[in-house]
Design a protein around this motif. Structure first.
Motif, mmCIF file in Angstrom:
data_model
loop_
_atom_site.group_PDB
_atom_site.id
_atom_site.type_symbol
_atom_site.label_atom_id
_atom_site.label_comp_id
_atom_site.label_asym_id
_atom_site.label_seq_id
_atom_site.Cartn_x
_atom_site.Cartn_y
_atom_site.Cartn_z
ATOM 1 N N GLY A 30 -9.006 6.487 -1.234
ATOM 2 C CA GLY A 30 -8.013 5.737 -0.540
ATOM 3 C C GLY A 30 -7.672 6.587 0.604
ATOM 4 N N GLY A 34 -8.052 5.270 4.588
ATOM 5 C CA GLY A 34 -6.882 5.250 5.617
ATOM 6 C C GLY A 34 -7.334 6.148 6.770
ATOM 7 N N ILE A 89 -6.758 -0.384 -1.409
ATOM 8 C CA ILE A 89 -5.709 -0.385 -0.387
ATOM 9 C C ILE A 89 -5.692 -2.010 0.033
ATOM 10 C CG2 ILE A 89 -5.194 0.107 2.180
ATOM 11 C CD1 ILE A 89 -6.604 2.735 1.311
#
Length: 147
Positions: A30, A34, A89
């Motif tokens: 994740g 990001g 996400i």
């Protein structure tokens, strides 16, 4: 064999949960997704002199496109197996789900297969988002103006 003895044997042979490993994998993947988003945001701001407000939708579209391509190649599913929730996400996970729905129904044709099945998932998610936004917006309005 009685039930009690069966339950003891089943409990002893049950695989151990690997919560820390799964949490770590989700966190790392994740975080990497990001970071990729931040890279594209900065890239579009620096290379094309976009403001953050202008670069954000383009960055999101880029992440959606990458997730769709990786889903089509079968890579995103393997990433999901490894990372679990870390690969979901919201924007990339939604892209993966929509692309997977389309790929599963491609043999049924463009309209009745891909077109109909891609919106089965999308319709539910969009409807939930609209209803949740209405409720949260209503609560915010009540809290802001009546308290």
């Amino acid at each position: 064999m009685n039930i009690k003895k069966y339950n003891e044997i089943a409990e002893k042979n049950k695989p151990q949960k690997q919560v820390l490993k799964h949490t770590f994998n989700a966190f790392i993947v994740g975080g990497i997704i990001g970071m990729i988003g931040e890279f594209f945001l900065n890239f579009y701001q620096k290379i094309f002199s976009f403001s953050e407000k202008e670069a954000t939708p383009i960055m999101l579209i880029t992440l959606i496109l990458i997730a769709a391509i990786l889903t089509g190649l079968g890579i995103y599913d393997r990433l999901g197996d490894f990372a679990g929730a870390g690969s979901f996400i919201p924007i990339t996970g939604f892209s993966n789900a929509m692309t997977s729905s389309a790929l599963e129904a491609r043999s049924e044709g463009l309209v009745t297969g891909i077109g109909a099945n891609i919106f089965k998932l999308g319709g539910a998610v969009i409807t939930f988002g609209i209803v949740a936004s209405f409720i949260v917006g209503g609560l915010r309005y009540v809290i802001t103006y009546f308290w």
